[in-house]
Design a protein around this motif. Structure first.
Motif, PDB file in Angstrom:
ATOM      1  N   PHE A 158       0.578  -1.136   0.053  1.00  0.00           N
ATOM      2  CA  PHE A 158       0.106  -0.015   0.098  1.00  0.00           C
ATOM      3  C   PHE A 158       0.727   1.433   0.117  1.00  0.00           C
ATOM      4  O   PHE A 158       0.458   2.454  -0.172  1.00  0.00           O
ATOM      5  CB  PHE A 158      -0.784  -0.078   1.445  1.00  0.00           C
ATOM      6  CG  PHE A 158      -1.854  -0.874   1.365  1.00  0.00           C
ATOM      7  CD1 PHE A 158      -3.118  -0.947   0.830  1.00  0.00           C
ATOM      8  CD2 PHE A 158      -1.631  -2.332   1.825  1.00  0.00           C
ATOM      9  CE1 PHE A 158      -3.973  -2.196   0.893  1.00  0.00           C
ATOM     10  CE2 PHE A 158      -2.447  -3.259   1.881  1.00  0.00           C
ATOM     11  CZ  PHE A 158      -3.740  -3.114   1.319  1.00  0.00           C
ATOM     12  N   VAL A 159       2.130   1.013   0.310  1.00  0.00           N
ATOM     13  CA  VAL A 159       2.898   2.276   0.582  1.00  0.00           C
ATOM     14  C   VAL A 159       3.340   3.131  -0.748  1.00  0.00           C
ATOM     15  O   VAL A 159       2.991   2.620  -1.901  1.00  0.00           O
ATOM     16  CB  VAL A 159       4.207   1.869   1.031  1.00  0.00           C
ATOM     17  CG1 VAL A 159       5.099   1.121   0.073  1.00  0.00           C
ATOM     18  CG2 VAL A 159       5.228   3.190   1.682  1.00  0.00           C
ATOM     19  N   ASN A 160       3.271   4.546  -0.870  1.00  0.00           N
ATOM     20  CA  ASN A 160       3.486   5.288  -1.924  1.00  0.00           C
ATOM     21  C   ASN A 160       4.588   6.170  -1.404  1.00  0.00           C
ATOM     22  O   ASN A 160       4.684   6.393  -0.263  1.00  0.00           O
ATOM     23  CB  ASN A 160       2.212   5.945  -2.341  1.00  0.00           C
ATOM     24  CG  ASN A 160       2.379   6.661  -3.639  1.00  0.00           C
ATOM     25  OD1 ASN A 160       3.278   6.231  -4.515  1.00  0.00           O
ATOM     26  ND2 ASN A 160       1.588   7.593  -4.062  1.00  0.00           N
ATOM     27  N   THR A 161       5.290   6.875  -2.392  1.00  0.00           N
ATOM     28  CA  THR A 161       6.326   7.659  -2.294  1.00  0.00           C
ATOM     29  C   THR A 161       5.972   9.096  -2.587  1.00  0.00           C
ATOM     30  O   THR A 161       5.529   9.367  -3.910  1.00  0.00           O
ATOM     31  CB  THR A 161       7.558   7.118  -2.710  1.00  0.00           C
ATOM     32  OG1 THR A 161       7.844   6.044  -2.507  1.00  0.00           O
ATOM     33  CG2 THR A 161       8.781   8.225  -2.580  1.00  0.00           C
ATOM     34  N   LEU A 162       6.111  10.021  -1.907  1.00  0.00           N
ATOM     35  CA  LEU A 162       5.719  11.479  -2.067  1.00  0.00           C
ATOM     36  C   LEU A 162       7.071  12.216  -2.526  1.00  0.00           C
ATOM     37  O   LEU A 162       8.117  12.006  -1.932  1.00  0.00           O
ATOM     38  CB  LEU A 162       5.022  12.108  -0.821  1.00  0.00           C
ATOM     39  CG  LEU A 162       3.832  11.687  -0.359  1.00  0.00           C
ATOM     40  CD1 LEU A 162       3.148  12.297   0.783  1.00  0.00           C
ATOM     41  CD2 LEU A 162       2.571  11.390  -1.544  1.00  0.00           C
ATOM     42  N   ALA A 163       6.945  12.977  -3.455  1.00  0.00           N
ATOM     43  CA  ALA A 163       8.042  13.980  -3.980  1.00  0.00           C
ATOM     44  C   ALA A 163       7.744  15.435  -3.212  1.00  0.00           C
ATOM     45  O   ALA A 163       6.963  16.184  -3.751  1.00  0.00           O
ATOM     46  CB  ALA A 163       8.256  14.049  -5.464  1.00  0.00           C
ATOM     47  N   LEU A 164       8.717  15.673  -2.143  1.00  0.00           N
ATOM     48  CA  LEU A 164       8.248  16.608  -1.428  1.00  0.00           C
ATOM     49  C   LEU A 164       9.270  18.041  -1.687  1.00  0.00           C
ATOM     50  O   LEU A 164      10.584  17.722  -1.718  1.00  0.00           O
ATOM     51  CB  LEU A 164       8.704  16.490   0.156  1.00  0.00           C
ATOM     52  CG  LEU A 164       7.800  15.407   0.828  1.00  0.00           C
ATOM     53  CD1 LEU A 164       8.137  14.976   1.862  1.00  0.00           C
ATOM     54  CD2 LEU A 164       6.195  15.839   0.573  1.00  0.00           C
ATOM     55  N   ARG A 165       8.902  18.963  -2.532  1.00  0.00           N
ATOM     56  CA  ARG A 165       9.885  19.938  -2.708  1.00  0.00           C
ATOM     57  C   ARG A 165      10.021  20.974  -1.651  1.00  0.00           C
ATOM     58  O   ARG A 165       9.157  21.675  -1.517  1.00  0.00           O
ATOM     59  CB  ARG A 165       8.995  20.709  -4.157  1.00  0.00           C
ATOM     60  CG  ARG A 165       9.966  21.578  -4.665  1.00  0.00           C
ATOM     61  CD  ARG A 165       9.359  22.183  -6.008  1.00  0.00           C
ATOM     62  NE  ARG A 165      10.244  23.165  -6.756  1.00  0.00           N
ATOM     63  CZ  ARG A 165       9.750  23.735  -7.870  1.00  0.00           C
ATOM     64  NH1 ARG A 165       8.779  23.422  -8.541  1.00  0.00           N
ATOM     65  NH2 ARG A 165      10.596  24.654  -8.520  1.00  0.00           N
ATOM     66  N   ILE A 166      10.952  20.974  -1.177  1.00  0.00           N
ATOM     67  CA  ILE A 166      11.438  22.066   0.144  1.00  0.00           C
ATOM     68  C   ILE A 166      12.471  22.963  -0.471  1.00  0.00           C
ATOM     69  O   ILE A 166      13.354  22.694  -0.994  1.00  0.00           O
ATOM     70  CB  ILE A 166      11.993  21.156   1.161  1.00  0.00           C
ATOM     71  CG1 ILE A 166      11.122  19.919   1.436  1.00  0.00           C
ATOM     72  CG2 ILE A 166      12.149  21.965   2.511  1.00  0.00           C
ATOM     73  CD1 ILE A 166       9.797  19.974   1.813  1.00  0.00           C
ATOM     74  N   ASP A 167      12.015  24.375  -0.185  1.00  0.00           N
ATOM     75  CA  ASP A 167      12.805  25.420  -0.543  1.00  0.00           C
ATOM     76  C   ASP A 167      13.421  26.117   0.636  1.00  0.00           C
ATOM     77  O   ASP A 167      12.881  27.142   0.906  1.00  0.00           O
ATOM     78  CB  ASP A 167      11.927  26.343  -1.446  1.00  0.00           C
ATOM     79  CG  ASP A 167      12.718  27.344  -2.010  1.00  0.00           C
ATOM     80  OD1 ASP A 167      14.010  27.573  -1.845  1.00  0.00           O
ATOM     81  OD2 ASP A 167      12.026  28.167  -2.918  1.00  0.00           O
ATOM     82  N   PRO A 168      14.521  25.617   1.177  1.00  0.00           N
ATOM     83  CA  PRO A 168      15.296  26.337   2.436  1.00  0.00           C
ATOM     84  C   PRO A 168      15.366  27.971   1.842  1.00  0.00           C
ATOM     85  O   PRO A 168      15.668  28.761   2.798  1.00  0.00           O
ATOM     86  CB  PRO A 168      16.163  25.413   2.790  1.00  0.00           C
ATOM     87  CG  PRO A 168      15.960  24.390   2.312  1.00  0.00           C
ATOM     88  CD  PRO A 168      15.214  24.463   1.142  1.00  0.00           C
ATOM     89  N   GLY A 169      15.953  28.015   0.852  1.00  0.00           N
ATOM     90  CA  GLY A 169      16.202  29.450   0.453  1.00  0.00           C
ATOM     91  C   GLY A 169      15.162  30.465   0.401  1.00  0.00           C
ATOM     92  O   GLY A 169      15.709  31.473   0.361  1.00  0.00           O
ATOM     93  N   ALA A 170      13.945  30.030   0.426  1.00  0.00           N
ATOM     94  CA  ALA A 170      12.871  31.099   0.427  1.00  0.00           C
ATOM     95  C   ALA A 170      12.510  31.316   1.844  1.00  0.00           C
ATOM     96  O   ALA A 170      11.850  32.146   2.193  1.00  0.00           O
ATOM     97  CB  ALA A 170      11.938  30.406  -0.358  1.00  0.00           C
ATOM     98  N   ALA A 171      13.195  30.707   2.812  1.00  0.00           N
ATOM     99  CA  ALA A 171      12.936  30.884   4.344  1.00  0.00           C
ATOM    100  C   ALA A 171      13.918  31.697   5.025  1.00  0.00           C
ATOM    101  O   ALA A 171      15.162  31.168   4.724  1.00  0.00           O
ATOM    102  CB  ALA A 171      12.674  29.653   4.966  1.00  0.00           C
ATOM    103  N   SER A 172      13.851  32.891   5.535  1.00  0.00           N
ATOM    104  CA  SER A 172      14.988  33.440   6.200  1.00  0.00           C
ATOM    105  C   SER A 172      15.326  33.012   7.452  1.00  0.00           C
ATOM    106  O   SER A 172      16.213  33.051   7.878  1.00  0.00           O
ATOM    107  CB  SER A 172      14.265  34.939   6.299  1.00  0.00           C
ATOM    108  OG  SER A 172      13.236  35.052   6.930  1.00  0.00           O
TER     109      SER A 172
END
Length: 340
Positions: A158-172
């Motif tokens: 049942f498991v699925n894999t999510l593609a998580l787009r994380i943008d640390p450059g946009a966080a100050s």
């Protein structure tokens, strides 16, 4: 058990049912297991029907929009050039956070309304971006996929894999990074039912035989209880097999055990030496400590080196002063006087 027939959750079900059945047989009792309301084939039929009812188009559009323009390759500083053909040989390094740091991270998560998993994901994304000199990164993260009560007791995949787009450059600040990560995770989880292979078909990223599509690193958070055999008159011991393969460049697998976070970092030996991976883990731990101390701290200035490495880079390697021989100094002075 191969993933074609089961997932990690299924192993817990198998061991629990085996323990209960064996105990009942020894004690002369009847089958203690309740009949299943549905079978795996019922779930497969439901999933096909669900996708045919318009969910495929809706979720495909979300992933196309979310991953549009995302970096296709995480360009970490490796010890060797990436092979043209992906090499699946690998090794693993044990990692762990002590009880004190774990407690601090839990408190940080609670203050900012995020889960511990989100905090760990944010920290791992920040480290990968700093190492690769990229402003954002796509990290794969498995989800159990058992969002219906009827399928919780089923053995199957049942498991699925999510593609998580994380943008640390946009966080100050750390606080902004946690908020950003929470938003990305919740959005992805709301669209988690589209199988990852269909996400790849929808996004159509550039393909290469040298690396996996969309992401090359995973963060695995194991939050289900540890599965064990419990049978009267039998003592069982878990045999831990050595890790010799790597499906991705890096896979950080973590779980909470008692009061600490433990796990391992699986790595592709075609790319990384063990010493490099040890340094990467050290960077991650240092950044986690910085995050736990001050949520207002700028993300770009979070510490990643311990004092020994900082001294080696800033002092030892930067000590470029040389003592020139007196004859050379005199010769240089003579040339300077002639030019004047």
């Amino acid at each position: 058990m191969h993933h074609i027939v089961s997932d990690g959750w299924s192993i817990g079900i198998l061991l629990d049912e085996l323990s209960r059945l064996y105990t009942a047989e020894v004690e002369g009792r009847v089958d203690p297991l309740s009949p299943l309301s549905i079978q795996y084939a019922d779930y497969a039929h439901w999933q096909r029907r669900w996708l045919a009812d318009g969910q495929l188009a809706r979720q495909s559009a979300f992933w196309q929009r979310t991953l549009s323009g995302a970096p296709t390759l995480l360009e970490l500083p490796t010890d060797r050039v990436r092979p043209l053909q992906q090499d699946f040989a690998g090794d693993a390094l044990d990692v762990g956070l002590d009880a004190a740091l774990t407690s601090q991270l839990k408190a940080l998560s609670q203050r900012h309304g995020v889960t511990l998993y989100m905090t760990l994901l944010a920290s791992w994304a920040a480290v990968l971006c700093r190492l690769s000199n990229q402003t954002e990164v796509v990290i794969g993260s498995p989800v159990a996929g058992r969002n219906r009560e009827e399928i919780e007791p089923l053995i199957g995949f049942f498991v699925n894999t999510l593609a998580l787009r994380i943008d640390p450059g946009a966080a100050s600040t750390v606080s902004e990074l946690l908020s950003h990560t929470r938003e990305r995770v919740l959005e992805a989880q709301a669209h988690q039912d589209l199988p990852f292979d269909q996400v790849v078909e929808a996004v159509r990223p550039p393909r290469s035989t040298g690396h996996t599509p969309i992401f090359q690193t995973l963060l695995v958070w194991q939050n289900q209880s540890e599965a064990r055999l419990s049978m009267p008159g039998i003592r069982t011991t878990e045999v831990v097999l050595p890790t010799t393969t790597a499906q991705f460049d890096l896979i950080l697998s973590l779980s909470e055990h008692e009061d600490a976070i433990v796990g391992a970092l699986n790595y592709a030996t075609a790319l990384f030496d063990r010493e490099t991976v040890v340094r990467y883990v050290g960077y991650w731990l240092a950044l986690l400590r910085g995050m736990s101390v001050d949520a207002a701290h700028p993300v770009a200035r979070l510490p990643m080196m311990d004092e020994d490495e900082r001294s080696r880079i800033l002092d030892d390697w930067n000590d470029t002063g040389l003592d020139y021989p007196r004859s050379l100094c005199a010769h240089t002075l003579f040339e300077a006087q002639v030019e004047r």
